[in-house]
Design a protein around this motif. Sequence first.
Motif, PDB file in Angstrom:
ATOM      1  N   ILE A   1       0.525  -0.971  -0.379  1.00 51.21           N
ATOM      2  CA  ILE A   1       0.034   0.126  -0.045  1.00 51.21           C
ATOM      3  C   ILE A   1       1.044   1.553  -0.134  1.00 51.21           C
ATOM      4  CG2 ILE A   1      -2.094   1.484   1.287  1.00 51.21           C
ATOM      5  CD1 ILE A   1      -2.407  -1.394   2.591  1.00 51.21           C
ATOM      6  N   ILE A   2       1.769   0.737   1.167  1.00 53.10           N
ATOM      7  CA  ILE A   2       2.486   2.722   0.581  1.00 53.10           C
ATOM      8  C   ILE A   2       3.886   2.784  -0.316  1.00 53.10           C
ATOM      9  CG2 ILE A   2       4.549   3.099   1.674  1.00 53.10           C
ATOM     10  CD1 ILE A   2       4.018   2.131   4.905  1.00 53.10           C
ATOM     11  N   GLY A   3       4.138   1.655  -0.733  1.00 50.39           N
ATOM     12  CA  GLY A   3       4.700   1.676  -2.637  1.00 50.39           C
ATOM     13  C   GLY A   3       3.477   2.499  -3.364  1.00 50.39           C
ATOM     14  N   LEU A   4       3.003   1.633  -3.286  1.00 45.92           N
ATOM     15  CA  LEU A   4       1.541   2.287  -4.968  1.00 45.92           C
ATOM     16  C   LEU A   4       1.449   3.742  -4.097  1.00 45.92           C
ATOM     17  CD1 LEU A   4      -0.348  -0.899  -5.067  1.00 45.92           C
ATOM     18  CD2 LEU A   4       1.233   0.259  -6.541  1.00 45.92           C
TER      19      LEU A   4
ATOM     20  N   SER B   1      -2.509  -9.325  -2.717  1.00 46.39           N
ATOM     21  CA  SER B   1      -0.400  -9.077  -2.550  1.00 46.39           C
ATOM     22  C   SER B   1      -0.672  -7.740  -2.007  1.00 46.39           C
ATOM     23  CB  SER B   1      -0.184  -8.628  -4.087  1.00 46.39           C
ATOM     24  OG  SER B   1      -0.959  -7.699  -4.631  1.00 46.39           O
ATOM     25  N   PHE B   2      -2.321  -6.902  -1.264  1.00 46.39           N
ATOM     26  CA  PHE B   2      -2.152  -5.696  -0.608  1.00 46.39           C
ATOM     27  C   PHE B   2      -2.548  -6.687   0.926  1.00 46.39           C
ATOM     28  CE2 PHE B   2      -3.321  -3.627  -4.802  1.00 46.39           C
ATOM     29  CZ  PHE B   2      -3.026  -2.338  -3.885  1.00 46.39           C
ATOM     30  N   LYS B   3      -2.624  -8.419   1.089  1.00 45.71           N
ATOM     31  CA  LYS B   3      -2.769  -8.382   2.255  1.00 45.71           C
ATOM     32  C   LYS B   3      -1.812  -8.915   2.778  1.00 45.71           C
ATOM     33  CE  LYS B   3      -7.398 -10.144   1.132  1.00 45.71           C
ATOM     34  NZ  LYS B   3      -7.817 -11.327   0.532  1.00 45.71           N
ATOM     35  N   ASP B   4      -1.816  -9.606   3.764  1.00 47.91           N
ATOM     36  CA  ASP B   4      -0.184  -9.416   4.741  1.00 47.91           C
ATOM     37  C   ASP B   4      -0.663 -11.232   4.511  1.00 47.91           C
ATOM     38  OD1 ASP B   4       1.917  -9.953   5.544  1.00 47.91           O
ATOM     39  OD2 ASP B   4       2.407  -8.702   7.269  1.00 47.91           O
ATOM     40  N   SER B   5       0.638 -11.998   4.289  1.00 51.28           N
ATOM     41  CA  SER B   5       0.058 -13.417   5.040  1.00 51.28           C
ATOM     42  C   SER B   5      -0.145 -13.679   6.567  1.00 51.28           C
ATOM     43  CB  SER B   5       1.695 -14.294   5.382  1.00 51.28           C
ATOM     44  OG  SER B   5       2.539 -13.735   4.179  1.00 51.28           O
ATOM     45  N   PRO B   6      -1.297 -14.372   6.150  1.00 50.31           N
ATOM     46  CA  PRO B   6      -2.508 -14.965   7.379  1.00 50.31           C
ATOM     47  C   PRO B   6      -1.564 -15.235   9.314  1.00 50.31           C
ATOM     48  CG  PRO B   6      -2.673 -16.157   5.375  1.00 50.31           C
ATOM     49  CD  PRO B   6      -1.346 -15.758   5.607  1.00 50.31           C
ATOM     50  N   THR B   7      -0.610 -15.914   8.375  1.00 52.71           N
ATOM     51  CA  THR B   7       0.276 -16.433   9.729  1.00 52.71           C
ATOM     52  C   THR B   7       1.463 -16.210   9.793  1.00 52.71           C
ATOM     53  OG1 THR B   7      -1.802 -18.346   8.839  1.00 52.71           O
ATOM     54  CG2 THR B   7      -0.119 -18.426  11.304  1.00 52.71           C
ATOM     55  N   SER B   8       1.592 -16.351  10.447  1.00 56.09           N
ATOM     56  CA  SER B   8       3.508 -15.714  10.996  1.00 56.09           C
ATOM     57  C   SER B   8       3.544 -16.781  11.255  1.00 56.09           C
ATOM     58  CB  SER B   8       3.997 -14.405  11.766  1.00 56.09           C
ATOM     59  OG  SER B   8       3.352 -15.211  12.724  1.00 56.09           O
ATOM     60  N   GLY B   9       5.552 -16.972  11.477  1.00 58.83           N
ATOM     61  CA  GLY B   9       6.354 -18.108  11.507  1.00 58.83           C
ATOM     62  C   GLY B   9       5.636 -18.894  13.091  1.00 58.83           C
TER      63      GLY B   9
ATOM     64  N   PHE C   1       2.318  -3.913 -11.969  1.00 60.90           N
ATOM     65  CA  PHE C   1       2.050  -5.200 -12.907  1.00 60.90           C
ATOM     66  C   PHE C   1       3.432  -6.369 -11.758  1.00 60.90           C
ATOM     67  CE2 PHE C   1      -1.084  -3.699 -15.371  1.00 60.90           C
ATOM     68  CZ  PHE C   1      -2.388  -4.473 -15.067  1.00 60.90           C
ATOM     69  N   ASN C   2       4.533  -5.339 -12.521  1.00 60.85           N
ATOM     70  CA  ASN C   2       5.838  -6.238 -12.508  1.00 60.85           C
ATOM     71  C   ASN C   2       5.760  -6.505 -10.595  1.00 60.85           C
ATOM     72  OD1 ASN C   2       5.924  -6.812 -14.664  1.00 60.85           O
ATOM     73  ND2 ASN C   2       7.250  -5.469 -15.768  1.00 60.85           N
ATOM     74  N   PRO C   3       5.637  -5.370 -10.176  1.00 60.81           N
ATOM     75  CA  PRO C   3       6.389  -5.308  -8.563  1.00 60.81           C
ATOM     76  C   PRO C   3       5.176  -6.581  -8.087  1.00 60.81           C
ATOM     77  CG  PRO C   3       6.394  -3.024  -8.694  1.00 60.81           C
ATOM     78  CD  PRO C   3       5.560  -3.785 -10.281  1.00 60.81           C
ATOM     79  N   MET C   4       4.322  -6.448  -8.392  1.00 60.12           N
ATOM     80  CA  MET C   4       3.170  -6.890  -7.521  1.00 60.12           C
ATOM     81  C   MET C   4       3.240  -8.569  -7.745  1.00 60.12           C
ATOM     82  SD  MET C   4      -0.727  -5.558  -7.966  1.00 60.12           S
ATOM     83  CE  MET C   4      -1.159  -4.527  -6.863  1.00 60.12           C
ATOM     84  N   SER C   5       3.902  -9.123  -8.746  1.00 62.27           N
ATOM     85  CA  SER C   5       3.840 -10.552  -9.414  1.00 62.27           C
ATOM     86  C   SER C   5       5.230 -10.771  -8.761  1.00 62.27           C
ATOM     87  CB  SER C   5       4.083 -10.652 -11.077  1.00 62.27           C
ATOM     88  OG  SER C   5       4.567 -11.484 -11.233  1.00 62.27           O
ATOM     89  N   ALA C   6       6.172  -9.877  -8.055  1.00 60.62           N
ATOM     90  CA  ALA C   6       7.197 -10.620  -7.593  1.00 60.62           C
ATOM     91  C   ALA C   6       7.350 -10.457  -6.017  1.00 60.62           C
ATOM     92  CB  ALA C   6       8.121  -9.306  -7.957  1.00 60.62           C
ATOM     93  N   LYS C   7       6.567  -9.574  -5.576  1.00 64.45           N
ATOM     94  CA  LYS C   7       5.191 -10.010  -4.494  1.00 64.45           C
ATOM     95  C   LYS C   7       4.402 -11.324  -4.243  1.00 64.45           C
ATOM     96  CE  LYS C   7       5.836  -7.310  -1.208  1.00 64.45           C
ATOM     97  NZ  LYS C   7       4.805  -6.189  -0.169  1.00 64.45           N
TER      98      LYS C   7
ATOM     99  N   CYS D   1      10.054   3.018  -4.637  1.00 65.81           N
ATOM    100  CA  CYS D   1       8.397   2.743  -4.000  1.00 65.81           C
ATOM    101  C   CYS D   1       8.186   1.714  -5.054  1.00 65.81           C
ATOM    102  CB  CYS D   1       7.750   3.613  -4.993  1.00 65.81           C
ATOM    103  SG  CYS D   1       7.498   5.475  -3.363  1.00 65.81           S
ATOM    104  N   ALA D   2       8.868   0.991  -6.344  1.00 67.73           N
ATOM    105  CA  ALA D   2       8.584  -0.082  -7.077  1.00 67.73           C
ATOM    106  C   ALA D   2       9.186  -1.073  -6.228  1.00 67.73           C
ATOM    107  CB  ALA D   2       8.842   0.309  -8.360  1.00 67.73           C
TER     108      ALA D   2
END
Lengths: 268, 268, 268, 268, 268
Positions: B9-12, B68-76, B202-208, C47-48
């Motif tokens: 969110i911050i990046g975008l 890609s806007f949601k954090d991983s639901p469960t942490s280690g 698109f490219n950064p989201m795909s990598a995230k 940001c990207a």
Amino acid sequence: MNRKDHLTIIGLGLGSVMLLWSMTMGSELIIFWDFASVIITIGGSFCALLVNYPMKDVKNIFKVMAVSFKDSPTSGIETINIFTDLSKKARREGLLSLEDEIVTLEDDFLKKGLQMVIDGIEPETIKDIMELEINEMENRHNVGIGILKAWGGYAPAFGMIGTLIGLIQMLAYLSDSSAIASGMAKALITTFYGAIMANLVFNPMSAKLAHKNEEEAAVKDMMLEGILAIQSGVNPRIVEDKLVSYLPPKERKRFKEAKIVEGVVEGV
Amino acid sequence: MNRKDHLTIIGLGLGSVMLLWSMTMGSELIIFWDFASVIITIGGSFCALLVNYPMKDVKNIFKVMAVSFKDSPTSGIETINIFTDLSKKARREGLLSLEDEIVTLEDDFLKKGLQMVIDGIEPETIKDIMELEINEMENRHNVGIGILKAWGGYAPAFGMIGTLIGLIQMLAYLSDSSAIASGMAKALITTFYGAIMANLVFNPMSAKLAHKNEEEAAVKDMMLEGILAIQSGVNPRIVEDKLVSYLPPKERKRFKEAKIVEGVVEGV
Amino acid sequence: MNRKDHLTIIGLGLGSVMLLWSMTMGSELIIFWDFASVIITIGGSFCALLVNYPMKDVKNIFKVMAVSFKDSPTSGIETINIFTDLSKKARREGLLSLEDEIVTLEDDFLKKGLQMVIDGIEPETIKDIMELEINEMENRHNVGIGILKAWGGYAPAFGMIGTLIGLIQMLAYLSDSSAIASGMAKALITTFYGAIMANLVFNPMSAKLAHKNEEEAAVKDMMLEGILAIQSGVNPRIVEDKLVSYLPPKERKRFKEAKIVEGVVEGV
Amino acid sequence: MNRKDHLTIIGLGLGSVMLLWSMTMGSELIIFWDFASVIITIGGSFCALLVNYPMKDVKNIFKVMAVSFKDSPTSGIETINIFTDLSKKARREGLLSLEDEIVTLEDDFLKKGLQMVIDGIEPETIKDIMELEINEMENRHNVGIGILKAWGGYAPAFGMIGTLIGLIQMLAYLSDSSAIASGMAKALITTFYGAIMANLVFNPMSAKLAHKNEEEAAVKDMMLEGILAIQSGVNPRIVEDKLVSYLPPKERKRFKEAKIVEGVVEGV
Amino acid sequence: MNRKDHLTIIGLGLGSVMLLWSMTMGSELIIFWDFASVIITIGGSFCALLVNYPMKDVKNIFKVMAVSFKDSPTSGIETINIFTDLSKKARREGLLSLEDEIVTLEDDFLKKGLQMVIDGIEPETIKDIMELEINEMENRHNVGIGILKAWGGYAPAFGMIGTLIGLIQMLAYLSDSSAIASGMAKALITTFYGAIMANLVFNPMSAKLAHKNEEEAAVKDMMLEGILAIQSGVNPRIVEDKLVSYLPPKERKRFKEAKIVEGVVEGV
């Protein structure tokens, strides 16, 4: 069957409409038409394909393109239902009773396999022959995927060559303003044609064919598994369980829900 | 849970603010808006996706982008704490006592696994089923990663197509100065839209998504290991030791420090 | 230790001087400065990266860049000398005598390994733990290498986005000549910034870190071999022979020449 | 030996003459010379190499470039003739008699191997040591191939950076026509220099070195085979047969024809 | 035999006609001819090849290009017919009777193999020697494929270098309008030449050679199988069955249909 792949048609149609609409915004459509540019971009890149590929591959290119407009002929769920019916019948009435069923089937691969079962051919031989057939299908598809990708590469290159021809003509007759117009038109229009051919037609079609190839190969693997299971005479329920494991998760869920509904109706 | 991935969110957001700010430097923002350009760049590249992918993949594309806007639901670390509690309870009160705990858990994968343990299913079967589920999750994610990458490739291509349309229009009506403005605007604005879509979205989201996929698969591997450890009835301390080895070095350190503090407080 | 990597500093320094010198040839330097361009190119590409990477990786990016200015903390030849001394002492006075030496060592990896030897931990356990640590170091480095490479890809892309903003502004106010200057300045300056960031800073730094990573991993492999050799109590001369085989040919030669000189001096 | 690789010299020479000739067609040569452009393109890309590579690799870069002007020191056919003579002598007069021959040999690798045979070292040890030496040679060459390829990538990039500097200067002083000339000169000349460096010098040289590397490694493999055959005392004719199988088909044919002529002359 | 590959000729011919036709649309053909541009593009890129490749590879380049105009010398179906006849004769009259047949054969590979059978050489030795020959053929072809691909890469690069020379000349003599024409002509014409060389000639030819290579290797594999089958004296029908499995599906079908017709005629 041979249902249409509506998405390919919608994508190409909607994409064309969008481009045409934006081309009419602020200008007449006719300025985007140039016969010489069609010759250079489509004709030139097709000539490069002739040099690139042997005759037997080039001959099939339009048949290959047509495939990307057709849906996969047989879906996984249908295939399971066919096999559940066939295995029940084979159990009750013997393998020979399948002879009547074969006539009603639409898939040639399935027909051939069942005929071999009825003819009493060894399971190993059936497996070898049908796996060879699957391999051949995949090789045939890969040639088609490759040739569309190659065209998607040559089209923008010949678009650029056309642009260079136009620019050189324009520079040679700088004093004659009508030649400038003719030159620059060809110059940019060929690049425009090449970019559309590559990005709306050939590259996406090539990728779609690769998806279809994977899907069809998966259905054929499923059919082979089913044919061998029927031949070995296993319980119809186990045949079904085996084939279900080939379905993607979503279809598996839908298949199970359909079964439950059916079960309630059938009173099982 | 389902916490937000603040970084996406911050990046975008920050990226958009920076671009907007520099677009207002020395000009009004309105000159960067052109409806036809939106149609060509976003609409056109989406049509190419329709040709490129089968229906079932295209349908999920917005769901995929939302991930890609949601954090991983469960942490280690949380997962380890959950398993330490569960294994202690299982040791004291037996495996069946876990039934009450399952209701309070949020992760479906974990619930399903523990339910199978309570139902007394064989460890090998549990392992097979849950590994299949992890594989399916990874395949599903890879389709999403691939489709965003493909969009990130088609967007600049349709940006260029729009630019060519604009340039051809401009050249055709060189004498009419208002057409020049309209033509050139579309010309460069589509390339501009395409470049931002590809490089900021698109490219950064795909990598995230690819990073998230790796992380989630690692947490699920950890859960599977924990479930099997509880079933085999090993010492809670050993369960914890096994799971800690799945943590990256930094989290492992943080986890150990937390344990020490806890130990001091608990008087252990 | 933590010596500086003079080559990285010289390359960046000399490269900057050369560029600055040629920028002052025929113009004032000030024309290459534009604050909005810095924001678009550096800010936008950062940001990207925020969208592209998870928090824990982005946080380390400046630490990672700093590493490419530091020389590898321990060289191969020094490491061999340390081990020759340690193994001699261990043979004469026993493994426990190494406790005093550990304090004087600078490398944490080496300290940890020797401490485990003194504590009498099994060789297999030491090997497992230390190989895990080497793996973790390589993973950590690879994230750093990847993030610099990604920045080196986004920087020119945002340079091009800035150029497009500048060109669109210029075209919109063709009649106002001061806007042209401002527009074109941003237009080319962002591409210029992006090209320098990628080709003088991020891409070469990323490659340098990859070299350092290989080197450090080789030194750590050597240390692990040495620690296990000391534990097994082999002859100091054999420890040395084993470690020398890890050196590249040139250093091996230098090491042997140094030994001969030393031998003559020591009268051995 | 150390014959020159005439093809590298002819290619570079003829290519330069062609370029210079076409540069003098319709203009004076002096307009292609700009000192600042040399600094930016050659100097800048070299600075990027300094950041990219560790000291020990950068130091060797000119030695590496010199290698692409030298022919492979030893050819396959010569090597076979040497071994046929050596194995005849070894059979008649014993392995120790080879001591006199070693002095006359020019290849260090061959000398070292034969010396080990005379010293009575085990075949396995000889094989290990000499294969290590071949590996080291290949690694050393691969560093050289990589560094030339990297320079071939940075040179056009710094050519583009120089072009951007020139364009920005030109735009800043649009009113001053002498600045335009100076600016545009640097602008395009740096790109010109970068393109020639990459496409006539670094990329082809890097590829040539890769070919030489393969060839030298093949000759050294052949030498190793020959040394081991002599040590095992096999028939000189069999030594020859073994080594001939390492030759490419054309050289094999030439070798056989030479043998027949020789045979007729020698009356064998 | 040595039939022509009509597709390569048609592709090159038709492509040239299309380009020439569109070049004459609105201008005279002569404006596309510039001798200096031929020197830079063809000559310059050939010089880069001289630096890139060793002598023995460059020498063969025109022979290699000629191959892409020739059809594969032997087709699969013909080969099967030859082997059916040979194996019938060998069965009836003994292996030595094949001596008369060899003279009438056109394929050197086939001749050599049969001669070895007649000479009574061991099957293993025949297999080794002929597989080596197939490998050598593939290596030879791969060098040709690689060198055409390299030329297809250098040609547009030298086209761009020529364009830069032309642009720099034009900028240096902005006041002299005749120099502009000469400069710009070279400028774009070299890029035009380079693009045609790469996209109509070298890249497609390189791909065509790769297809031919695969095909020829398949026919030679088939011949080797047939030769070994004849030597082992198996039934001619089984020889045929074995070789048919090497045919692609379409040719297999055609072969079978031809057999049936033949069978009817022969009254079998």
